[in-house]
Design a protein around this motif. Structure first.
Motif, PDB file in Angstrom:
ATOM      1  N   ARG A  97      11.901  30.132 129.561  1.00  0.00           N
ATOM      2  CA  ARG A  97      13.121  29.553 128.978  1.00  0.00           C
ATOM      3  C   ARG A  97      14.215  30.616 128.895  1.00  0.00           C
ATOM      4  O   ARG A  97      15.377  30.348 129.203  1.00  0.00           O
ATOM      5  CB  ARG A  97      12.826  29.005 127.564  1.00  0.00           C
ATOM      6  CG  ARG A  97      11.802  27.913 127.520  1.00  0.00           C
ATOM      7  CD  ARG A  97      12.390  26.518 127.725  1.00  0.00           C
ATOM      8  NE  ARG A  97      13.189  26.101 126.585  1.00  0.00           N
ATOM      9  CZ  ARG A  97      14.452  25.665 126.681  1.00  0.00           C
ATOM     10  NH1 ARG A  97      15.063  25.633 127.845  1.00  0.00           N
ATOM     11  NH2 ARG A  97      15.101  25.282 125.616  1.00  0.00           N
ATOM     12  N   TYR A  98      13.838  31.806 128.464  1.00  0.00           N
ATOM     13  CA  TYR A  98      14.792  32.915 128.359  1.00  0.00           C
ATOM     14  C   TYR A  98      15.409  33.235 129.716  1.00  0.00           C
ATOM     15  O   TYR A  98      16.632  33.238 129.875  1.00  0.00           O
ATOM     16  CB  TYR A  98      14.056  34.140 127.800  1.00  0.00           C
ATOM     17  CG  TYR A  98      14.851  35.426 127.734  1.00  0.00           C
ATOM     18  CD1 TYR A  98      16.042  35.502 127.024  1.00  0.00           C
ATOM     19  CD2 TYR A  98      14.381  36.577 128.365  1.00  0.00           C
ATOM     20  CE1 TYR A  98      16.756  36.690 126.950  1.00  0.00           C
ATOM     21  CE2 TYR A  98      15.089  37.766 128.288  1.00  0.00           C
ATOM     22  CZ  TYR A  98      16.276  37.813 127.582  1.00  0.00           C
ATOM     23  OH  TYR A  98      16.983  38.993 127.511  1.00  0.00           O
TER      24      TYR A  98
ATOM     25  N   ILE B 167      23.281  35.699 126.325  1.00  0.00           N
ATOM     26  CA  ILE B 167      22.500  34.470 126.337  1.00  0.00           C
ATOM     27  C   ILE B 167      23.236  33.379 125.563  1.00  0.00           C
ATOM     28  O   ILE B 167      24.113  33.655 124.748  1.00  0.00           O
ATOM     29  CB  ILE B 167      21.081  34.681 125.757  1.00  0.00           C
ATOM     30  CG1 ILE B 167      21.138  35.079 124.277  1.00  0.00           C
ATOM     31  CG2 ILE B 167      20.312  35.714 126.554  1.00  0.00           C
ATOM     32  CD1 ILE B 167      19.757  35.167 123.613  1.00  0.00           C
ATOM     33  N   SER B 168      22.864  32.137 125.850  1.00  0.00           N
ATOM     34  CA  SER B 168      23.534  31.020 125.183  1.00  0.00           C
ATOM     35  C   SER B 168      23.200  31.022 123.701  1.00  0.00           C
ATOM     36  O   SER B 168      22.089  31.390 123.291  1.00  0.00           O
ATOM     37  CB  SER B 168      23.110  29.686 125.810  1.00  0.00           C
ATOM     38  OG  SER B 168      21.750  29.398 125.493  1.00  0.00           O
TER      39      SER B 168
ATOM     40  N   SER C 209      27.941  32.092 122.949  1.00  0.00           N
ATOM     41  CA  SER C 209      26.943  33.071 123.386  1.00  0.00           C
ATOM     42  C   SER C 209      26.781  34.217 122.401  1.00  0.00           C
ATOM     43  O   SER C 209      27.602  34.409 121.509  1.00  0.00           O
ATOM     44  CB  SER C 209      27.335  33.641 124.753  1.00  0.00           C
ATOM     45  OG  SER C 209      28.500  34.447 124.632  1.00  0.00           O
TER      46      SER C 209
ATOM     47  N   GLY D 139      20.226  28.886 123.046  1.00  0.00           N
ATOM     48  CA  GLY D 139      18.949  29.542 123.319  1.00  0.00           C
ATOM     49  C   GLY D 139      18.570  30.503 122.210  1.00  0.00           C
ATOM     50  O   GLY D 139      17.412  30.553 121.771  1.00  0.00           O
ATOM     51  N   TRP D 140      19.547  31.285 121.745  1.00  0.00           N
ATOM     52  CA  TRP D 140      19.315  32.244 120.658  1.00  0.00           C
ATOM     53  C   TRP D 140      18.825  31.533 119.404  1.00  0.00           C
ATOM     54  O   TRP D 140      17.843  31.941 118.785  1.00  0.00           O
ATOM     55  CB  TRP D 140      20.603  33.011 120.390  1.00  0.00           C
ATOM     56  CG  TRP D 140      20.615  33.897 119.183  1.00  0.00           C
ATOM     57  CD1 TRP D 140      21.323  33.711 118.047  1.00  0.00           C
ATOM     58  CD2 TRP D 140      19.911  35.144 118.997  1.00  0.00           C
ATOM     59  NE1 TRP D 140      21.113  34.741 117.160  1.00  0.00           N
ATOM     60  CE2 TRP D 140      20.243  35.643 117.724  1.00  0.00           C
ATOM     61  CE3 TRP D 140      19.029  35.878 119.788  1.00  0.00           C
ATOM     62  CZ2 TRP D 140      19.743  36.827 117.209  1.00  0.00           C
ATOM     63  CZ3 TRP D 140      18.511  37.070 119.272  1.00  0.00           C
ATOM     64  CH2 TRP D 140      18.875  37.531 118.011  1.00  0.00           C
TER      65      TRP D 140
ATOM     66  N   TRP E  45      18.386  30.435 129.298  1.00  0.00           N
ATOM     67  CA  TRP E  45      19.267  30.989 128.265  1.00  0.00           C
ATOM     68  C   TRP E  45      20.223  32.054 128.782  1.00  0.00           C
ATOM     69  O   TRP E  45      21.338  32.193 128.270  1.00  0.00           O
ATOM     70  CB  TRP E  45      18.443  31.585 127.126  1.00  0.00           C
ATOM     71  CG  TRP E  45      17.530  30.629 126.447  1.00  0.00           C
ATOM     72  CD1 TRP E  45      17.533  29.246 126.556  1.00  0.00           C
ATOM     73  CD2 TRP E  45      16.467  30.942 125.541  1.00  0.00           C
ATOM     74  NE1 TRP E  45      16.535  28.713 125.784  1.00  0.00           N
ATOM     75  CE2 TRP E  45      15.863  29.721 125.148  1.00  0.00           C
ATOM     76  CE3 TRP E  45      15.975  32.135 125.033  1.00  0.00           C
ATOM     77  CZ2 TRP E  45      14.794  29.669 124.257  1.00  0.00           C
ATOM     78  CZ3 TRP E  45      14.902  32.088 124.147  1.00  0.00           C
ATOM     79  CH2 TRP E  45      14.322  30.870 123.763  1.00  0.00           C
TER      80      TRP E  45
END
Length: 197
Positions: free
Chosen positions: A143-144, A75-76, A15, A79-80, A148
């Protein structure tokens, strides 16, 4: 010495933590639910920043109207990195684009924007080093919010505590409370894509 454009952040294997400032009616429920809920809008761009001090300068230590709640959003890493891979810089960086026309075409279609702003010192002074800011458009906010975000923590008390120490002239004590940010390793292709150095 910090390089000119480098992502510095709190991160681990899975993360990365980014910061956002909101009015209490948005920030409070987000921290309570661990993700964003109404009245947070999914229909406008939202900006995330891994630099705590950049957001402190922007929000005036959580004292500006509409920015009184400081959120640390974990956040993951997946995802980032997805957001970074989709990002297009807000300026036609010649190291990234062959021409202004190429930048214009890509920027017009971008669902994620990336901006490099001057990093800030503990006292809010602009530094030579640049800090990354990521703009997530309404096309990717779902998605965020839904995929994420791992957790959200209200960091407003920390912002107020550090600011109070600074006003009292206790700079070393204030500095000791800052989140520990370190360089985030970027694959070389992604660094080139973002105009990082």
């Amino acid at each position: 010495m910090m390089r000119t454009r480098e992502i510095r952040a709190r991160h681990d294997r899975d993360s990365i933590t980014v910061y956002q400032a909101y009015a209490p009616e948005i920030g409070g429920p987000a921290a309570e639910h661990g993700t964003f809920v109404p009245p947070f809008s999914r229909h406008r761009m939202t900006w995330i920043k891994p630099s705590f001090l950049w957001l402190m300068a922007r929000s005036d230590w959580a004292r500006k109207s509409g920015q009184q709640t400081i959120l640390a959003v974990r956040i993951s890493r997946e995802g980032w990195e997805e957001a970074l891979s989709l990002a297009v810089p807000t300026d036609p960086d010649h190291r990234v684009f062959r021409s202004s026309d190429e930048w214009r075409r890509r920027f017009a279609q971008a669902v994620v924007h990336v901006q490099w702003d001057p990093e800030r010192s503990l006292h809010g002074r602009k530094l030579e080093a640049r800090s990354i800011q990521i703009g997530l458009s309404r096309h990717i906010i779902d998605r965020y919010v839904d995929d994420w975000i791992l957790s959200i923590e209200d960091q407003t008390p920390l912002a107020h505590k550090i600011h109070k120490l600074l006003k009292a002239g206790k700079t070393p004590q204030a500095r000791a409370l800052l989140p520990k940010e370190r360089p985030f390793p970027l694959p070389s292709l992604l660094a080139t894509h973002l105009g990082a150095t």
